[in-house]
Structure formats: C-alpha cells, structure tokens
Design a protein around this motif. Sequence first.
Motif, PDB file in Angstrom:
ATOM      1  N   GLU A  25       0.830  -1.213   0.000  1.00  0.00           N
ATOM      2  CA  GLU A  25       0.000   0.000   0.000  1.00  0.00           C
ATOM      3  C   GLU A  25       0.860   1.258   0.000  1.00  0.00           C
ATOM      4  O   GLU A  25       0.614   2.201  -0.779  1.00  0.00           O
ATOM      5  CB  GLU A  25      -0.924  -0.003   1.214  1.00  0.00           C
ATOM      6  CG  GLU A  25      -1.837   1.205   1.263  1.00  0.00           C
ATOM      7  CD  GLU A  25      -2.724   1.237   2.510  1.00  0.00           C
ATOM      8  OE1 GLU A  25      -3.492   2.209   2.655  1.00  0.00           O
ATOM      9  OE2 GLU A  25      -2.638   0.300   3.334  1.00  0.00           O
ATOM     10  N   LEU A  70      -1.871  -6.510  -7.983  1.00  0.00           N
ATOM     11  CA  LEU A  70      -2.363  -6.108  -6.660  1.00  0.00           C
ATOM     12  C   LEU A  70      -3.851  -5.778  -6.647  1.00  0.00           C
ATOM     13  O   LEU A  70      -4.438  -5.630  -5.585  1.00  0.00           O
ATOM     14  CB  LEU A  70      -1.566  -4.911  -6.143  1.00  0.00           C
ATOM     15  CG  LEU A  70      -0.096  -5.179  -5.827  1.00  0.00           C
ATOM     16  CD1 LEU A  70       0.581  -3.908  -5.339  1.00  0.00           C
ATOM     17  CD2 LEU A  70       0.055  -6.289  -4.796  1.00  0.00           C
ATOM     18  N   LEU A  71      -4.453  -5.676  -7.828  1.00  0.00           N
ATOM     19  CA  LEU A  71      -5.905  -5.476  -7.885  1.00  0.00           C
ATOM     20  C   LEU A  71      -6.667  -6.761  -7.585  1.00  0.00           C
ATOM     21  O   LEU A  71      -7.874  -6.722  -7.353  1.00  0.00           O
ATOM     22  CB  LEU A  71      -6.314  -4.988  -9.282  1.00  0.00           C
ATOM     23  CG  LEU A  71      -5.755  -3.651  -9.765  1.00  0.00           C
ATOM     24  CD1 LEU A  71      -6.179  -3.412 -11.211  1.00  0.00           C
ATOM     25  CD2 LEU A  71      -6.217  -2.504  -8.877  1.00  0.00           C
ATOM     26  N   SER A  82      -5.302  -9.470  -2.541  1.00  0.00           N
ATOM     27  CA  SER A  82      -4.896  -8.235  -1.872  1.00  0.00           C
ATOM     28  C   SER A  82      -5.987  -7.725  -0.939  1.00  0.00           C
ATOM     29  O   SER A  82      -7.172  -7.971  -1.155  1.00  0.00           O
ATOM     30  CB  SER A  82      -4.591  -7.146  -2.910  1.00  0.00           C
ATOM     31  OG  SER A  82      -3.494  -7.499  -3.722  1.00  0.00           O
ATOM     32  N   ALA A  99      -8.337  -4.718   0.804  1.00  0.00           N
ATOM     33  CA  ALA A  99      -9.074  -3.603   0.209  1.00  0.00           C
ATOM     34  C   ALA A  99      -8.187  -2.361   0.100  1.00  0.00           C
ATOM     35  O   ALA A  99      -8.229  -1.638  -0.900  1.00  0.00           O
ATOM     36  CB  ALA A  99     -10.320  -3.296   1.029  1.00  0.00           C
ATOM     37  N   GLN A 105      -5.814  -2.851  -2.841  1.00  0.00           N
ATOM     38  CA  GLN A 105      -6.551  -2.737  -4.104  1.00  0.00           C
ATOM     39  C   GLN A 105      -6.850  -1.282  -4.438  1.00  0.00           C
ATOM     40  O   GLN A 105      -6.657  -0.839  -5.580  1.00  0.00           O
ATOM     41  CB  GLN A 105      -7.852  -3.535  -4.022  1.00  0.00           C
ATOM     42  CG  GLN A 105      -7.671  -5.037  -4.006  1.00  0.00           C
ATOM     43  CD  GLN A 105      -8.966  -5.773  -3.757  1.00  0.00           C
ATOM     44  OE1 GLN A 105      -9.869  -5.256  -3.094  1.00  0.00           O
ATOM     45  NE2 GLN A 105      -9.085  -6.977  -4.271  1.00  0.00           N
ATOM     46  N   ALA A 150      -5.307   0.803  -7.651  1.00  0.00           N
ATOM     47  CA  ALA A 150      -6.204   1.418  -8.635  1.00  0.00           C
ATOM     48  C   ALA A 150      -5.925   2.913  -8.765  1.00  0.00           C
ATOM     49  O   ALA A 150      -5.889   3.453  -9.881  1.00  0.00           O
ATOM     50  CB  ALA A 150      -7.657   1.173  -8.249  1.00  0.00           C
ATOM     51  N   ALA A 186      -9.670  -6.605 -14.369  1.00  0.00           N
ATOM     52  CA  ALA A 186      -9.374  -6.585 -12.933  1.00  0.00           C
ATOM     53  C   ALA A 186     -10.093  -5.439 -12.238  1.00  0.00           C
ATOM     54  O   ALA A 186     -10.624  -5.598 -11.130  1.00  0.00           O
ATOM     55  CB  ALA A 186      -7.863  -6.470 -12.719  1.00  0.00           C
ATOM     56  N   LEU A 200     -13.506  -5.218  -9.346  1.00  0.00           N
ATOM     57  CA  LEU A 200     -13.543  -4.436  -8.109  1.00  0.00           C
ATOM     58  C   LEU A 200     -14.842  -3.658  -7.947  1.00  0.00           C
ATOM     59  O   LEU A 200     -15.102  -3.104  -6.887  1.00  0.00           O
ATOM     60  CB  LEU A 200     -12.363  -3.464  -8.065  1.00  0.00           C
ATOM     61  CG  LEU A 200     -10.977  -4.094  -8.000  1.00  0.00           C
ATOM     62  CD1 LEU A 200      -9.918  -3.005  -7.881  1.00  0.00           C
ATOM     63  CD2 LEU A 200     -10.856  -5.077  -6.842  1.00  0.00           C
ATOM     64  N   SER A 241     -16.864  -5.741  -3.004  1.00  0.00           N
ATOM     65  CA  SER A 241     -15.850  -4.714  -2.774  1.00  0.00           C
ATOM     66  C   SER A 241     -16.396  -3.591  -1.893  1.00  0.00           C
ATOM     67  O   SER A 241     -17.574  -3.239  -1.969  1.00  0.00           O
ATOM     68  CB  SER A 241     -15.376  -4.111  -4.099  1.00  0.00           C
ATOM     69  OG  SER A 241     -14.675  -5.059  -4.866  1.00  0.00           O
ATOM     70  N   VAL A 300     -13.001   1.022  -2.545  1.00  0.00           N
ATOM     71  CA  VAL A 300     -12.341   0.270  -3.617  1.00  0.00           C
ATOM     72  C   VAL A 300     -13.079   0.505  -4.928  1.00  0.00           C
ATOM     73  O   VAL A 300     -12.453   0.722  -5.982  1.00  0.00           O
ATOM     74  CB  VAL A 300     -12.288  -1.236  -3.276  1.00  0.00           C
ATOM     75  CG1 VAL A 300     -11.710  -2.032  -4.440  1.00  0.00           C
ATOM     76  CG2 VAL A 300     -11.470  -1.467  -2.016  1.00  0.00           C
ATOM     77  N   ALA A 331     -11.566   2.259  -8.351  1.00  0.00           N
ATOM     78  CA  ALA A 331     -11.646   1.627  -9.675  1.00  0.00           C
ATOM     79  C   ALA A 331     -12.288   2.566 -10.684  1.00  0.00           C
ATOM     80  O   ALA A 331     -11.813   2.704 -11.818  1.00  0.00           O
ATOM     81  CB  ALA A 331     -12.415   0.318  -9.585  1.00  0.00           C
TER      82      ALA A 331
END
Length: 220
Positions: free
Chosen positions: A98, A130-131, A135, A137, A140, A144, A169, A173, A178, A182, A186
């Motif tokens: 992260e 990592l999306l 992974s 939240a 992700q 993104a 991907a 999300l 999700s 997240v 996206a």
Amino acid sequence: MKLLGPDSSANVQAAAADALGMLADGHAQVQGSITTAGAIPGLVKLLESGSSASVQTAAAFALGCLAANHAQNQIAVAVSIPPLVQLLGPESSAGVHEAAADALGDLASGYAQNQGAVTAAGAIPALVQLLGPGSSASVQAAAACTLRDLAANHTQNQAAITAAGAIPALVKLLGPESLARVQAAAVSAFRNLPALDKQAFRPLSFEKYEIRSGLFHIDS
C-alpha cells in the motif's frame, strides 16, 4: 536525519521516517526543507530488502509525502522509483504494498516524466496483480489510484495499462463484495483510460455498468 542511518534500530528508523512524512504531508515549505536537509538518500536506503517491513512502509510513506503536489520534490524523489516498484512484489507485506503504491502515485501525479519512469521500471504489471482478490481492500484501492495517476493524459501508459489486463481486474472491483472506497478507486482509474468497448464487460456480468465517452458511469 541521522536517525535514518544504519546506527539506529529498526524501530527508530521507522519512527523517524514516519515523523518526516507527517511533517511533510501537505506542507510545501516543510517538504522543501526536508529535501534540502538531505533526507531522500537515507529514506531510499531504507527501502532496500534488508530493512524490515515496518521500516520500508515508513520510508515509502515519507517519500510519497515529500513528492505529493511538489514538482521539485517529484524530480528529487524520482531516484526512489526502482526500489518502490520492487516493493510491489509478492515478497512484500500488505502494508508495504500500500505504501509503495501510494508513493508511486504521488511521484507520477501530474508529472509526465515520472509517469514514464514508473512504467519503465515495471510497475504496471505489479499494480494490476495487486488489484486481485489476494490483496486487501486498502492495497486494491491504492493500486487502482496509482494506475489512475499513471494513465492521466498519458497515451502510452493508457495502452500499457490496458495491455496488462487492468480492465477486467478493475471491473471485478466494482462488484458488491468490494468496499465503497475500492469501487470509487476503480471508477477513478477508468476515468483516465480511453473509451472502452462495453461488449468486453458482458462476460463479467456487470450489466449495470456502462462506458460512455471514455468515462465510467453507473446506470441507475
């Protein structure tokens, strides 16, 4: 800055890096002062594989805070791009993932040279990875958002992100499993990608989403 050095314990190094990041966060004058004082080489050194996850996380956080919305520091902190990309790999912890993704986003945001450098260092495939469902939240969302920053007004990066498989991907999300943050991350990434063919999304069963004029919209 001496507390970042090898004579300090890991706990002291992490605390010093965290403190520098918090001091710099959102304060342009402090960002400049910390860079002038010579903190960047020490922070970059702490990204190396011999450092603990907590130290790597703190160093990445500090470097991101130094670069954020500061054009001069984006240039100075660019030396950290290769080691930050290395930290996106599977051997790193979620916290490191992260922090590294966030720092790369801060380095790339609004600065075409760093957008290209981050991509050249191999970040895009790692960020797309990592999306995935493995992974957290937070990771992700960070991945993104960094893809969003890499894609912004950069045609080559948009093509590279699409070729790396980011579109399906990112669509995944948007599902109900999700978290809202997240999903929002996206959507923000889609807004910086070129117009997409809605037909490509039908196999993923997200019929409520639709692409119009290059933007990602949610049908009501």
